[in-house]
Every structure is written in C-alpha cells, then in structure tokens.
Design a protein around this motif. Structure first.
Motif, PDB file in Angstrom:
ATOM      1  N   ASN A  39       1.300 155.359 123.788  1.00  0.00           N
ATOM      2  CA  ASN A  39       1.676 156.539 122.994  1.00  0.00           C
ATOM      3  C   ASN A  39       3.049 156.419 122.347  1.00  0.00           C
ATOM      4  O   ASN A  39       3.262 156.928 121.249  1.00  0.00           O
ATOM      5  N   ILE A  40       3.980 155.767 123.020  1.00  0.00           N
ATOM      6  CA  ILE A  40       5.338 155.661 122.467  1.00  0.00           C
ATOM      7  C   ILE A  40       5.351 154.792 121.200  1.00  0.00           C
ATOM      8  O   ILE A  40       6.256 154.892 120.388  1.00  0.00           O
ATOM      9  N   ALA A  41       4.310 153.971 121.009  1.00  0.00           N
ATOM     10  CA  ALA A  41       4.207 153.128 119.816  1.00  0.00           C
ATOM     11  C   ALA A  41       4.089 153.969 118.545  1.00  0.00           C
ATOM     12  O   ALA A  41       4.419 153.500 117.455  1.00  0.00           O
ATOM     13  N   ALA A  42       3.637 155.209 118.672  1.00  0.00           N
ATOM     14  CA  ALA A  42       3.441 156.085 117.516  1.00  0.00           C
ATOM     15  C   ALA A  42       4.658 156.950 117.198  1.00  0.00           C
ATOM     16  O   ALA A  42       4.603 157.783 116.286  1.00  0.00           O
ATOM     17  N   GLU A  43       5.757 156.772 117.921  1.00  0.00           N
ATOM     18  CA  GLU A  43       6.957 157.572 117.656  1.00  0.00           C
ATOM     19  C   GLU A  43       7.390 157.422 116.195  1.00  0.00           C
ATOM     20  O   GLU A  43       7.424 156.310 115.667  1.00  0.00           O
ATOM     21  N   PRO A  44       7.741 158.531 115.534  1.00  0.00           N
ATOM     22  CA  PRO A  44       8.067 158.490 114.103  1.00  0.00           C
ATOM     23  C   PRO A  44       9.511 158.086 113.808  1.00  0.00           C
ATOM     24  O   PRO A  44      10.322 158.901 113.381  1.00  0.00           O
ATOM     25  N   LEU A  88      17.519 150.763 113.980  1.00  0.00           N
ATOM     26  CA  LEU A  88      16.207 150.136 113.845  1.00  0.00           C
ATOM     27  C   LEU A  88      16.203 149.213 112.634  1.00  0.00           C
ATOM     28  O   LEU A  88      16.494 149.629 111.520  1.00  0.00           O
ATOM     29  N   GLN A  89      15.858 147.924 112.860  1.00  0.00           N
ATOM     30  CA  GLN A  89      15.912 146.919 111.810  1.00  0.00           C
ATOM     31  C   GLN A  89      14.545 146.440 111.338  1.00  0.00           C
ATOM     32  O   GLN A  89      14.403 145.984 110.221  1.00  0.00           O
ATOM     33  N   ASP A  90      13.531 146.489 112.199  1.00  0.00           N
ATOM     34  CA  ASP A  90      12.219 145.944 111.863  1.00  0.00           C
ATOM     35  C   ASP A  90      11.175 146.602 112.747  1.00  0.00           C
ATOM     36  O   ASP A  90      11.488 147.055 113.847  1.00  0.00           O
ATOM     37  N   SER A  91       9.926 146.639 112.263  1.00  0.00           N
ATOM     38  CA  SER A  91       8.866 147.278 113.034  1.00  0.00           C
ATOM     39  C   SER A  91       7.521 146.661 112.663  1.00  0.00           C
ATOM     40  O   SER A  91       7.188 146.568 111.488  1.00  0.00           O
ATOM     41  N   VAL A  92       6.764 146.219 113.687  1.00  0.00           N
ATOM     42  CA  VAL A  92       5.429 145.657 113.482  1.00  0.00           C
ATOM     43  C   VAL A  92       4.486 146.295 114.491  1.00  0.00           C
ATOM     44  O   VAL A  92       4.730 146.231 115.694  1.00  0.00           O
ATOM     45  N   ALA A  93       3.408 146.917 113.986  1.00  0.00           N
ATOM     46  CA  ALA A  93       2.436 147.578 114.862  1.00  0.00           C
ATOM     47  C   ALA A  93       1.161 146.747 114.934  1.00  0.00           C
ATOM     48  O   ALA A  93       0.753 146.129 113.943  1.00  0.00           O
ATOM     49  N   THR A  94       0.532 146.744 116.102  1.00  0.00           N
ATOM     50  CA  THR A  94      -0.717 146.014 116.297  1.00  0.00           C
ATOM     51  C   THR A  94      -1.489 146.651 117.444  1.00  0.00           C
ATOM     52  O   THR A  94      -1.005 147.568 118.093  1.00  0.00           O
ATOM     53  N   THR A  95      -2.671 146.152 117.673  1.00  0.00           N
ATOM     54  CA  THR A  95      -3.489 146.561 118.810  1.00  0.00           C
ATOM     55  C   THR A  95      -3.824 145.315 119.615  1.00  0.00           C
ATOM     56  O   THR A  95      -4.170 144.281 119.038  1.00  0.00           O
ATOM     57  N   VAL A  96      -3.683 145.397 120.936  1.00  0.00           N
ATOM     58  CA  VAL A  96      -4.004 144.270 121.818  1.00  0.00           C
ATOM     59  C   VAL A  96      -5.012 144.735 122.867  1.00  0.00           C
ATOM     60  O   VAL A  96      -5.160 145.931 123.101  1.00  0.00           O
ATOM     61  N   MET A  97      -5.676 143.785 123.476  1.00  0.00           N
ATOM     62  CA  MET A  97      -6.628 144.098 124.542  1.00  0.00           C
ATOM     63  C   MET A  97      -5.926 143.996 125.891  1.00  0.00           C
ATOM     64  O   MET A  97      -5.306 142.984 126.202  1.00  0.00           O
ATOM     65  N   VAL A  98      -6.010 145.068 126.689  1.00  0.00           N
ATOM     66  CA  VAL A  98      -5.467 145.094 128.039  1.00  0.00           C
ATOM     67  C   VAL A  98      -6.560 145.648 128.947  1.00  0.00           C
ATOM     68  O   VAL A  98      -7.013 146.783 128.744  1.00  0.00           O
ATOM     69  N   ASN A  99      -6.999 144.847 129.907  1.00  0.00           N
ATOM     70  CA  ASN A  99      -8.079 145.256 130.814  1.00  0.00           C
ATOM     71  C   ASN A  99      -9.303 145.748 130.046  1.00  0.00           C
ATOM     72  O   ASN A  99      -9.858 146.810 130.332  1.00  0.00           O
ATOM     73  N   ASP A 100      -9.683 144.996 129.020  1.00  0.00           N
ATOM     74  CA  ASP A 100     -10.863 145.288 128.188  1.00  0.00           C
ATOM     75  C   ASP A 100     -10.759 146.589 127.399  1.00  0.00           C
ATOM     76  O   ASP A 100     -11.770 147.167 127.005  1.00  0.00           O
ATOM     77  N   LYS A 101      -9.542 147.073 127.175  1.00  0.00           N
ATOM     78  CA  LYS A 101      -9.325 148.271 126.361  1.00  0.00           C
ATOM     79  C   LYS A 101      -8.298 147.962 125.271  1.00  0.00           C
ATOM     80  O   LYS A 101      -7.337 147.223 125.501  1.00  0.00           O
ATOM     81  N   GLU A 102      -8.502 148.561 124.089  1.00  0.00           N
ATOM     82  CA  GLU A 102      -7.526 148.396 123.014  1.00  0.00           C
ATOM     83  C   GLU A 102      -6.311 149.264 123.303  1.00  0.00           C
ATOM     84  O   GLU A 102      -6.440 150.446 123.637  1.00  0.00           O
ATOM     85  N   VAL A 103      -5.132 148.654 123.174  1.00  0.00           N
ATOM     86  CA  VAL A 103      -3.879 149.348 123.447  1.00  0.00           C
ATOM     87  C   VAL A 103      -2.955 149.141 122.249  1.00  0.00           C
ATOM     88  O   VAL A 103      -2.812 148.016 121.757  1.00  0.00           O
ATOM     89  N   ASN A 104      -2.348 150.229 121.777  1.00  0.00           N
ATOM     90  CA  ASN A 104      -1.386 150.135 120.681  1.00  0.00           C
ATOM     91  C   ASN A 104      -0.068 149.589 121.192  1.00  0.00           C
ATOM     92  O   ASN A 104       0.418 150.004 122.249  1.00  0.00           O
ATOM     93  N   VAL A 105       0.516 148.683 120.439  1.00  0.00           N
ATOM     94  CA  VAL A 105       1.847 148.171 120.737  1.00  0.00           C
ATOM     95  C   VAL A 105       2.590 148.018 119.410  1.00  0.00           C
ATOM     96  O   VAL A 105       2.017 147.570 118.421  1.00  0.00           O
ATOM     97  N   ARG A 106       3.818 148.447 119.408  1.00  0.00           N
ATOM     98  CA  ARG A 106       4.688 148.341 118.234  1.00  0.00           C
ATOM     99  C   ARG A 106       5.937 147.602 118.672  1.00  0.00           C
ATOM    100  O   ARG A 106       6.613 148.022 119.610  1.00  0.00           O
TER     101      ARG A 106
END
Length: 89
Positions: free
Chosen positions: A48-53, A12-30
């Motif tokens: 859910n996989i965006a929150a993997e430690p 793993l070299q880099d990681s950026v987390a954000t939230t995007v709108m998908v079908n009018d719902k907020e979805v986590n994406v990393r």
C-alpha cells in the motif's frame, strides 16, 4: 544482524513502480531514489505504501524503514515495513 530502524528526510529524485510475485501473489513495489546532504539511497516501498502520492522534487520524511542486510550492486538500500509512513515537508 537485526534490521536497523531510522527516520530520514529526503528530496525525492527518482521513482519506478512495478509489480512482483511474492508467495504466488502480485505485490506492488515502488523503488524511489532519495537524496540528502550525505548522499543518495534507493528505498523500496512495498504494498500500500507504494501508492503514496509523492512526486519528484518533494521533500519527505520517511519513518519506520529498515536497512537491507544484503547489498545490490554494492549499494546499500532501504525497505518499507508495515509501519512505514511518508510525510511531505
């Protein structure tokens, strides 16, 4: 062309987390950048996989990811699926 499934071991070299709108719902994406002996690639981890430690420098196995059919900035990228697993190695 159908999505291709692959199993990959990366550092793993880099990681950026954000939230995007998908079908009018907020979805986590990393979006992580991972690297192996052949090069680097970006992987979008959805929901859910965006929150993997996992942290920078970890060596991980990523299973059940798909190759995106569209290129962004002329680069290939991968995305998680509902079946994606990340394991530290």
């Amino acid at each position: 062309m159908p999505h291709q499934r692959c199993r990959c071991y990366f550092s793993l070299q880099d990681s950026v987390a954000t939230t995007v709108m998908v079908n009018d719902k907020e979805v986590n994406v990393r979006t992580i950048t991972v690297e192996d002996r052949t090069g680097k690639v970006k992987v979008s981890l959805w929901r859910n996989i965006a929150a993997e430690p996992v942290v920078l420098g970890d060596v991980v196995a990523i299973t059940n990811i798909v190759v995106n059919s569209k290129r962004y900035n002329n680069e290939e990228s991968l995305s998680s699926t509902q079946f994606t697993k990340i394991e530290e190695h």
